[in-house]
Design an enzyme around this catalytic site. Structure first.
Site, PDB file in Angstrom:
ATOM      1  N   LEU A 137      10.002   0.269   4.195  1.00  0.00           N
ATOM      2  CA  LEU A 137      10.574   0.877   2.995  1.00  0.00           C
ATOM      3  C   LEU A 137      11.099   2.255   3.331  1.00  0.00           C
ATOM      4  O   LEU A 137      10.603   2.906   4.249  1.00  0.00           O
ATOM      5  CB  LEU A 137       9.471   1.062   1.943  1.00  0.00           C
ATOM      6  CG  LEU A 137       9.146  -0.077   1.003  1.00  0.00           C
ATOM      7  CD1 LEU A 137       8.072   0.392   0.039  1.00  0.00           C
ATOM      8  CD2 LEU A 137      10.371  -0.509   0.219  1.00  0.00           C
ATOM      9  N   ASP A 147      12.110   9.916   6.939  1.00  0.00           N
ATOM     10  CA  ASP A 147      12.251  10.019   8.393  1.00  0.00           C
ATOM     11  C   ASP A 147      10.916   9.831   9.116  1.00  0.00           C
ATOM     12  O   ASP A 147      10.817  10.040  10.312  1.00  0.00           O
ATOM     13  CB  ASP A 147      12.850  11.382   8.763  1.00  0.00           C
ATOM     14  CG  ASP A 147      12.022  12.522   8.168  1.00  0.00           C
ATOM     15  OD1 ASP A 147      10.895  12.258   7.695  1.00  0.00           O
ATOM     16  OD2 ASP A 147      12.496  13.667   8.165  1.00  0.00           O
ATOM     17  N   ARG A 148       9.895   9.426   8.360  1.00  0.00           N
ATOM     18  CA  ARG A 148       8.548   9.175   8.910  1.00  0.00           C
ATOM     19  C   ARG A 148       7.831  10.455   9.321  1.00  0.00           C
ATOM     20  O   ARG A 148       6.757  10.399   9.917  1.00  0.00           O
ATOM     21  CB  ARG A 148       8.591   8.211  10.095  1.00  0.00           C
ATOM     22  CG  ARG A 148       8.310   6.737   9.737  1.00  0.00           C
ATOM     23  CD  ARG A 148       9.046   6.250   8.540  1.00  0.00           C
ATOM     24  NE  ARG A 148       8.600   4.905   8.147  1.00  0.00           N
ATOM     25  CZ  ARG A 148       9.000   4.270   7.060  1.00  0.00           C
ATOM     26  NH1 ARG A 148       9.846   4.842   6.220  1.00  0.00           N
ATOM     27  NH2 ARG A 148       8.559   3.073   6.772  1.00  0.00           N
ATOM     28  N   LEU A 149       8.420  11.643   9.051  1.00  0.00           N
ATOM     29  CA  LEU A 149       7.673  12.885   9.253  1.00  0.00           C
ATOM     30  C   LEU A 149       6.916  13.175   7.952  1.00  0.00           C
ATOM     31  O   LEU A 149       7.284  14.053   7.174  1.00  0.00           O
ATOM     32  CB  LEU A 149       8.624  14.036   9.622  1.00  0.00           C
ATOM     33  CG  LEU A 149       9.258  13.924  11.003  1.00  0.00           C
ATOM     34  CD1 LEU A 149      10.179  15.098  11.289  1.00  0.00           C
ATOM     35  CD2 LEU A 149       8.180  13.856  12.090  1.00  0.00           C
TER      36      LEU A 149
END
Ligand SMILES: Cc1cc2nc3c(=O)[nH]c(=O)nc-3n(C[C@H](O)[C@H](O)[C@H](O)COP(=O)(O)O)c2cc1C
Length: 261
Positions: A38, A225-227
């Site tokens: 997602l 951005d998965r950060l």
């Protein structure tokens, strides 16, 4: 992008092979769902230290929990995954419903003879996790457990709908049972005893509440951005003093820190 296309292609090929060769093929391979992902929050919607509404975890929990309660997509914002462990450290996890929270801790109710209760008898350490998908938020609680008073358990028990009270009496939670019919039979007997004559159902001794006394509460917010953002409140270790860089002074005996995602 190329990786996404590659994964979609693999899923497509797997489905063709499965259709062609049937289950004997799918039995031999594990199903690859690596392409499922997602998009979380955009870069301009981060969770920064300045966004904390409280410098202790209960105020922050209240803010996020109340926001979760406003989302119609979240049907049970109070559902939490509760992990317990045996004295040898073998873990087990299941969902329970949070039924009260405040500075003293987080409360839920269950059967004191259940598997979780037996594990709690020998090891009071627990972890609980909430996940609110539409908010891209999760809260992780770690701490130890205590039983709440019989009076409080009794008051809550009688606030439940009578059929739920009867079901709690009829079920020796987590024990094997020969058939559903046996449960229904017990329910029928209890209904005849209490529901039909409208008598109060006595709270069984084997049913009641627990409170999690937290030693850490982490607030996680997922980023596209998965950060991801992670801010964890915890009790300071002996002699530990906040340096204002890695570790920050909170309120009411708590400190907090940002963790790498
Ligand atoms: C959303 C959800 C909420 C639940 N709430 C409770 C609860 O509040 N108390 C409870 O004892 N079981 C609850 N259950 C059932 C438990 O997940 C579990 O099956 C049961 O407590 C027995 O667990 P145990 O054998 O590990 O003790 C809930 C299940 C789900 C899926």
């Amino acid at each position: 992008m190329i990786r996404d296309q590659f994964l979609s292609m693999r899923i497509f090929i797997s489905s063709i092979l499965r259709r062609t060769y049937g289950n004997s093929f799918s039995r031999k391979m594990s199903i690859d769902i690596g392409g499922m992902r997602l998009r979380y929050k955009d870069k301009d919607d981060t969770f920064l230290e300045k966004h904390l509404v409280s410098k202790e975890p209960f105020g922050q929990f209240k803010a996020w929990f109340e926001e979760a309660c406003t989302k119609k997509e979240i049907l049970e914002p109070n559902a939490m995954c509760l992990a317990t462990a045996t004295k040898d450290g073998i873990p087990s996890a299941r969902f329970v419903l949070l039924k009260g929270y405040g500075k003293e801790g987080f409360k839920f109710f269950t059967n004191y003879g259940s598997r979780k209760a037996k594990e709690l008898d020998e090891n009071p350490n627990v972890a609980a996790t909430f996940y609110w998908e539409v908010l891209n938020r999760s809260i992780r609680i770690e701490g130890h457990i205590e039983k709440i008073s019989v009076e409080e358990s009794t008051t809550y028990f009688h606030s439940r709908p009578v059929p739920s009270q009867i079901a709690a009496c009829a079920s020796y939670q987590s024990t094997p049972i020969e058939s559903r019919d046996i449960l229904c039979e017990r329910e029928k007997v209890l209904e005849a005893e209490y529901l039909i004559p409208q008598k109060e159902v006595p709270k069984p001794e084997f049913w009641g509440g627990y409170i999690i006394r937290p030693r850490s509460v982490e607030f996680w917010q997922g980023q596209r951005d998965r950060l991801h953002d992670r801010i964890k409140f915890r009790k300071p270790k002996n002699g530990e003093t906040p340096d204002g860089k890695l570790l920050h002074q909170g309120e009411e005996g708590w400190v907090y820190e940002r963790l790498s995602p």
